[in-house]
Design a protein around this motif. Structure first.
Motif, PDB file in Angstrom:
ATOM      1  N   ILE A 228      18.872 -24.847  12.645  1.00  0.00           N
ATOM      2  CA  ILE A 228      17.969 -25.708  13.158  1.00  0.00           C
ATOM      3  C   ILE A 228      16.840 -25.648  11.954  1.00  0.00           C
ATOM      4  CG2 ILE A 228      16.234 -26.365  14.555  1.00  0.00           C
ATOM      5  CD1 ILE A 228      17.582 -25.117  16.901  1.00  0.00           C
ATOM      6  N   PHE A 231      18.471 -27.381   8.913  1.00  0.00           N
ATOM      7  CA  PHE A 231      18.372 -28.879   9.171  1.00  0.00           C
ATOM      8  C   PHE A 231      16.824 -29.163   8.823  1.00  0.00           C
ATOM      9  CE2 PHE A 231      21.269 -29.494  12.954  1.00  0.00           C
ATOM     10  CZ  PHE A 231      22.402 -29.675  11.889  1.00  0.00           C
ATOM     11  N   THR A 269       7.204 -21.260  12.276  1.00  0.00           N
ATOM     12  CA  THR A 269       7.006 -22.384  12.328  1.00  0.00           C
ATOM     13  C   THR A 269       6.453 -23.149  11.194  1.00  0.00           C
ATOM     14  OG1 THR A 269       4.900 -22.310  13.083  1.00  0.00           O
ATOM     15  CG2 THR A 269       6.424 -22.558  14.732  1.00  0.00           C
ATOM     16  N   PHE A 272       8.944 -25.852   9.620  1.00  0.00           N
ATOM     17  CA  PHE A 272       9.018 -27.099  10.643  1.00  0.00           C
ATOM     18  C   PHE A 272       7.553 -28.073  10.076  1.00  0.00           C
ATOM     19  CE2 PHE A 272      11.333 -24.214  13.318  1.00  0.00           C
ATOM     20  CZ  PHE A 272      12.770 -24.912  13.065  1.00  0.00           C
ATOM     21  N   MET A 275       7.940 -29.792   7.146  1.00  0.00           N
ATOM     22  CA  MET A 275       8.723 -30.704   7.212  1.00  0.00           C
ATOM     23  C   MET A 275       8.206 -32.169   7.637  1.00  0.00           C
ATOM     24  SD  MET A 275      12.002 -31.543  10.115  1.00  0.00           S
ATOM     25  CE  MET A 275      10.591 -32.024  11.289  1.00  0.00           C
ATOM     26  N   LEU A 280       5.588 -37.134   6.371  1.00  0.00           N
ATOM     27  CA  LEU A 280       4.142 -38.079   6.235  1.00  0.00           C
ATOM     28  C   LEU A 280       4.140 -38.550   4.900  1.00  0.00           C
ATOM     29  CD1 LEU A 280       1.888 -35.976   8.774  1.00  0.00           C
ATOM     30  CD2 LEU A 280       3.285 -38.310   9.306  1.00  0.00           C
TER      31      LEU A 280
ATOM     32  N   PHE B  68      17.646 -35.401  19.346  1.00  0.00           N
ATOM     33  CA  PHE B  68      18.237 -34.085  19.740  1.00  0.00           C
ATOM     34  C   PHE B  68      16.982 -33.110  20.157  1.00  0.00           C
ATOM     35  CE2 PHE B  68      22.821 -33.430  19.132  1.00  0.00           C
ATOM     36  CZ  PHE B  68      23.031 -31.933  19.973  1.00  0.00           C
ATOM     37  N   ILE B 113       6.184 -39.420  13.440  1.00  0.00           N
ATOM     38  CA  ILE B 113       6.788 -38.611  12.342  1.00  0.00           C
ATOM     39  C   ILE B 113       8.331 -38.848  12.334  1.00  0.00           C
ATOM     40  CG2 ILE B 113       7.416 -36.088  11.713  1.00  0.00           C
ATOM     41  CD1 ILE B 113       4.693 -35.389  13.503  1.00  0.00           C
ATOM     42  N   ARG B 117      12.700 -41.695   9.723  1.00  0.00           N
ATOM     43  CA  ARG B 117      13.872 -41.560   9.103  1.00  0.00           C
ATOM     44  C   ARG B 117      14.937 -42.036  10.411  1.00  0.00           C
ATOM     45  NH1 ARG B 117      14.581 -38.138   4.707  1.00  0.00           N
ATOM     46  NH2 ARG B 117      16.581 -39.271   4.833  1.00  0.00           N
ATOM     47  N   TYR B 121      19.158 -38.321  10.070  1.00  0.00           N
ATOM     48  CA  TYR B 121      17.962 -37.451   9.995  1.00  0.00           C
ATOM     49  C   TYR B 121      17.091 -37.534  11.215  1.00  0.00           C
ATOM     50  CZ  TYR B 121      19.077 -37.094   4.911  1.00  0.00           C
ATOM     51  OH  TYR B 121      19.734 -36.756   3.841  1.00  0.00           O
ATOM     52  N   ALA B 123      17.997 -37.415  14.279  1.00  0.00           N
ATOM     53  CA  ALA B 123      18.548 -36.438  15.220  1.00  0.00           C
ATOM     54  C   ALA B 123      18.020 -34.917  14.721  1.00  0.00           C
ATOM     55  CB  ALA B 123      20.038 -36.432  15.076  1.00  0.00           C
ATOM     56  N   MET B 124      18.270 -34.668  13.416  1.00  0.00           N
ATOM     57  CA  MET B 124      17.787 -33.370  13.047  1.00  0.00           C
ATOM     58  C   MET B 124      16.250 -33.247  12.899  1.00  0.00           C
ATOM     59  SD  MET B 124      20.172 -32.517   9.560  1.00  0.00           S
ATOM     60  CE  MET B 124      19.872 -33.955   8.454  1.00  0.00           C
ATOM     61  N   ILE B 125      15.475 -34.356  12.772  1.00  0.00           N
ATOM     62  CA  ILE B 125      13.984 -34.286  12.795  1.00  0.00           C
ATOM     63  C   ILE B 125      13.502 -33.965  14.309  1.00  0.00           C
ATOM     64  CG2 ILE B 125      11.971 -35.529  12.667  1.00  0.00           C
ATOM     65  CD1 ILE B 125      13.212 -36.997  10.124  1.00  0.00           C
ATOM     66  N   LEU B 127      15.278 -32.515  16.777  1.00  0.00           N
ATOM     67  CA  LEU B 127      15.670 -31.155  16.857  1.00  0.00           C
ATOM     68  C   LEU B 127      14.545 -29.969  16.357  1.00  0.00           C
ATOM     69  CD1 LEU B 127      17.764 -29.178  17.907  1.00  0.00           C
ATOM     70  CD2 LEU B 127      18.690 -29.302  15.870  1.00  0.00           C
ATOM     71  N   ALA B 128      14.303 -30.437  15.022  1.00  0.00           N
ATOM     72  CA  ALA B 128      13.425 -29.660  14.303  1.00  0.00           C
ATOM     73  C   ALA B 128      11.790 -29.308  14.950  1.00  0.00           C
ATOM     74  CB  ALA B 128      13.229 -29.881  12.826  1.00  0.00           C
ATOM     75  N   LEU B 129      11.547 -30.871  15.415  1.00  0.00           N
ATOM     76  CA  LEU B 129      10.293 -30.645  15.893  1.00  0.00           C
ATOM     77  C   LEU B 129      10.189 -30.178  17.343  1.00  0.00           C
ATOM     78  CD1 LEU B 129       9.330 -34.458  15.427  1.00  0.00           C
ATOM     79  CD2 LEU B 129       8.273 -32.550  14.722  1.00  0.00           C
ATOM     80  N   GLN B 131      12.088 -27.516  18.148  1.00  0.00           N
ATOM     81  CA  GLN B 131      12.097 -26.185  18.014  1.00  0.00           C
ATOM     82  C   GLN B 131      10.665 -25.793  17.409  1.00  0.00           C
ATOM     83  OE1 GLN B 131      14.493 -24.362  18.512  1.00  0.00           O
ATOM     84  NE2 GLN B 131      14.587 -22.653  17.168  1.00  0.00           N
ATOM     85  N   LEU B 132       9.853 -26.399  16.620  1.00  0.00           N
ATOM     86  CA  LEU B 132       8.638 -26.148  16.667  1.00  0.00           C
ATOM     87  C   LEU B 132       7.645 -25.944  17.633  1.00  0.00           C
ATOM     88  CD1 LEU B 132       6.095 -26.258  14.547  1.00  0.00           C
ATOM     89  CD2 LEU B 132       6.091 -28.688  14.722  1.00  0.00           C
ATOM     90  N   PHE B 135       8.394 -22.617  19.527  1.00  0.00           N
ATOM     91  CA  PHE B 135       7.712 -21.468  19.195  1.00  0.00           C
ATOM     92  C   PHE B 135       6.354 -21.371  19.368  1.00  0.00           C
ATOM     93  CE2 PHE B 135      11.342 -21.193  16.080  1.00  0.00           C
ATOM     94  CZ  PHE B 135      12.002 -19.863  16.591  1.00  0.00           C
ATOM     95  N   VAL B 136       5.825 -22.446  19.383  1.00  0.00           N
ATOM     96  CA  VAL B 136       4.439 -22.863  19.759  1.00  0.00           C
ATOM     97  C   VAL B 136       4.273 -22.317  21.333  1.00  0.00           C
ATOM     98  CG1 VAL B 136       2.481 -24.414  20.450  1.00  0.00           C
ATOM     99  CG2 VAL B 136       3.879 -24.757  18.404  1.00  0.00           C
ATOM    100  N   TRP B 249      16.633 -25.690  22.460  1.00  0.00           N
ATOM    101  CA  TRP B 249      17.469 -26.758  22.027  1.00  0.00           C
ATOM    102  C   TRP B 249      18.947 -26.924  22.818  1.00  0.00           C
ATOM    103  CZ3 TRP B 249      22.285 -24.896  20.881  1.00  0.00           C
ATOM    104  CH2 TRP B 249      22.391 -23.471  20.708  1.00  0.00           C
TER     105      TRP B 249
END
Lengths: 291, 322
Positions: A228, A231, A269, A272, A275, A280, B68, B113, B117, B121, B123-125, B127-129, B131-132, B135-136, B249
């Protein structure tokens, strides 16, 4: 704030190592995406398989680190080629998203099977004798194995770049990426090239897995979270350029390492967040073409 | 290049009548479930996932955007509703509102955000968001990290319905599900939905016709995220906890799987998919990680041979749209 140079350079080294893995993995993703138009969600799983292949070679066949560095990527690459021939091939003409879903399913299968037999805890893999110990550089203590991982990854990345950008085979590959039908008309076996490309990308991931085995231990889920992050690296760097992937991978690893030192709470983080910032400012990615 | 829903959408003989009949059958079945002795907890859980998958399907099936990261809406609404109920002691209706508003706010921010894309992309974004956010939530104190928020009081809805009685809770969850389902049904059968489908089929053309496609996609994303949050808020009353699994995820993957099995871009597919997948998880709960393997196998089989999904195949056979 006083800076502890010892601790800072230690975190920088960890960052460089993670950066090596990001570079190797995002490089493979970019090469596969160029040829197959698929984002390989199974990339984290094959990275893990590389580490396990090294583990099996050592514990079942007594084959050590150095041969494993070649044999493990070859074996896993071959496994990848079988996947391509038996499954990925059939969805080549469908929407890209089906490739993502299919490889996600493959990742679940591979990781699930390994978890069944090995649980979730880590298996140890010893550092080879020749790379044990460390060097005192004055400002920091450098474990030799970690230095080796960074330098060797960099060499492999640059070799891949050379292969694709500077050799005849690479020229065929780039041509087939642009226009597969035309390249086929010139008598080049494009389906074979596609299979080999997938094998190459998967092999690079497996190589990263072997390199990481002595550092991070061998775990069934070692690639699940990593993919991830990769990605996000790919979104930041864009997949248009090989060199771009390499530079982005290493840079983000270093930034992550710096974050671990200055603000550890954000170390998970930071990639991410970067990213988000890149999206932006420059939505197509730093080196990428608009998609 | 065929789009992801092209072979999922049958011949465009959309008849409102078919859909009405199917809706009536579904509602009737769900109304009588408590009388049949089926474990109500299972059905309530499936209904929450059905609504979640319907919300996800709005985005992929009608907007062509594969998210995703839909677990982030489920988890965010879940945590906010759970916290409001347990710590602030608010009424259930206010708790739901708080969860839904949180998910809506999150979908505005992440939508702005991610919408930059498309395709792979996007899907990947997403997924990454997500995951962010994972962790928060792992680090912020109010979620209680690995433990999650446990033992959430269910309370009395509108001062009338005691949600700690399973039968009352069941009908409240069912009402919530039907409300969400009808909102989605209304959205895709509105001019807005038609524009969305036009964008999915041919975005440059929609642009040249003067539609601000980014605004439509953003609106679809917000609607989808908000309804997914609604499902997350409802789920709190069923499970009585909110934990990290809801933001992981793997949960996002499960949502995709549910919709894929039922039929991408079909109206009723996600509902059928939810019952199939949740039932499978119940029966195979003792097999440990093999459940993950089986889910993976279903993914592979669906993508390779069964891209229309259950409802998609039925609709294709009868040449109807369901």
């Amino acid at each position: 704030m006083s800076i502890n140079l010892q601790a800072l350079s230690a975190q920088l080294l960890v960052g460089l190592i993670n950066g090596s893995f990001y570079a190797l993995l995002s490089l493979g993703l970019a090469v596969i995406f160029g040829m197959l138009n698929i984002i390989n969600f199974a990339h984290g799983a094959v990275y893990m398989m590389g580490a396990f292949a090294a583990y099996f070679l050592l514990n079942l066949a007594g084959i050590g680190y150095w041969p494993a560095l070649i044999l493990a990527p070859l074996a896993v690459g071959l496994f990848g080629m079988v996947m391509e021939r038996t499954m990925l091939k059939w969805i080549a003409n469908l929407d890209h998203l089906y490739g993502l879903l299919l490889t996600f399913g493959l990742a679940l299968i591979i990781q699930g099977v390994f978890q069944n037999y090995f649980g979730s805890s880590g298996l140890p893999y010893a550092i080879p004798d020749a790379l044990k110990g460390g060097m005192n550089l004055g400002f920091m203590f450098l474990p030799i194995y970690r230095g080796w991982v960074v330098i060797f990854s960099l060499v492999v990345c640059l070799a891949t770049w050379f292969l694709i950008e500077r050799t005849r085979l690479g020229a065929y590959l780039r041509a087939a990426t642009e226009n597969p039908t035309l390249v086929r008309a010139f008598g080049i076996n494009v389906p074979l090239m596609i299979t080999l490309t997938y094998g190459l990308g998967v092999g690079l991931a497996a190589l990263a897995g072997v390199l990481s085995a002595p550092i991070n231990q061998v775990r069934p889920l070692m690639g699940a979270d990593l993919i991830i992050v990769v990605f996000a690296v790919v979104v930041i760097g864009g997949m248009g350029s090989i060199m771009g992937s390499i530079i982005t991978g290493f840079t983000l690893g270093i930034i992550e390492g710096l974050t671990k030192y200055f603000y550890p709470e954000a170390s998970n983080t930071v990639v991410f967040v970067l990213m988000v910032l890149v999206l932006l400012v420059k939505p197509s990615g730093l080196t990428g073409r608009a998609a | 290049m065929t789009t992801i829903t092209e072979n999922a959408i049958p011949a465009p003989r959309r008849t409102v009548k078919d859909e009405m009949v199917a809706f009536a059958i579904m509602t009737a079945l769900l109304l009588v479930v408590p009388l049949t002795g089926v474990y109500p907890f299972f059905v309530m859980q499936a209904l929450c996932f059905a609504l979640l998958a319907c919300a996800f399907n709005l985005l992929i099936g009608y907007g062509g955007l594969l998210s995703f990261g839909h677990a982030m809406f489920l988890g965010t609404a879940g945590y906010c509703t759970a916290h409001a109920l347990k710590v602030w002691g608010v009424t259930p209706e206010l708790g739901i509102v708080i969860g839904v508003v949180a998910a809506a706010a999150l979908s505005v921010v992440t939508g702005l955000i991610a919408i930059r894309r498309q395709g792979i992309y996007f899907a990947m974004i997403t997924l990454a968001l997500s995951q962010l956010l994972f962790f928060v939530y792992l680090q912020t104190p109010f979620t209680h990290g690995e433990d999650g928020i446990q033992g959430i009081p269910q309370g009395i809805l509108f001062g009338l319905f005691n949600l700690s009685k399973p039968i009352t809770l069941y009908y409240v969850i069912l009402a919530g599900f039907l409300l969400g389902f009808l909102i989605i049904y209304r959205a895709i059968n509105s001019p807005f939905g038609e524009v969305l489908k036009a964008i999915r089929e041919n975005e440059p053309r929609a642009v040249s016709l003067g539609y601000k496609t980014d605004q439509y996609k953003l609106l679809a994303y917000i609607l989808s995220g908000t309804l997914a949050g609604f499902a997350g808020a409802l789920k709190v009353f069923v499970a009585q906890n909110a934990s990290l699994t809801d933001v992981h995820w793997t949960m996002s993957g499960e949502i995709v799987l549910i919709t894929l099995v039922g039929g991408l871009g079909t109206l009723f597919g996600p509902v059928v998919g939810a019952f199939v997948i949740i039932a499978m998880q119940q029966y195979l709960a003792g097999f440990g990680q093999w459940v993950t393997v089986i889910q993976g196998v279903i993914f592979v089989v669906c993508v390779l041979t069964f891209r229309r999904g259950v409802i998609g195949e039925i609709a294709h056979y009868f040449k109807r749209s369901l």
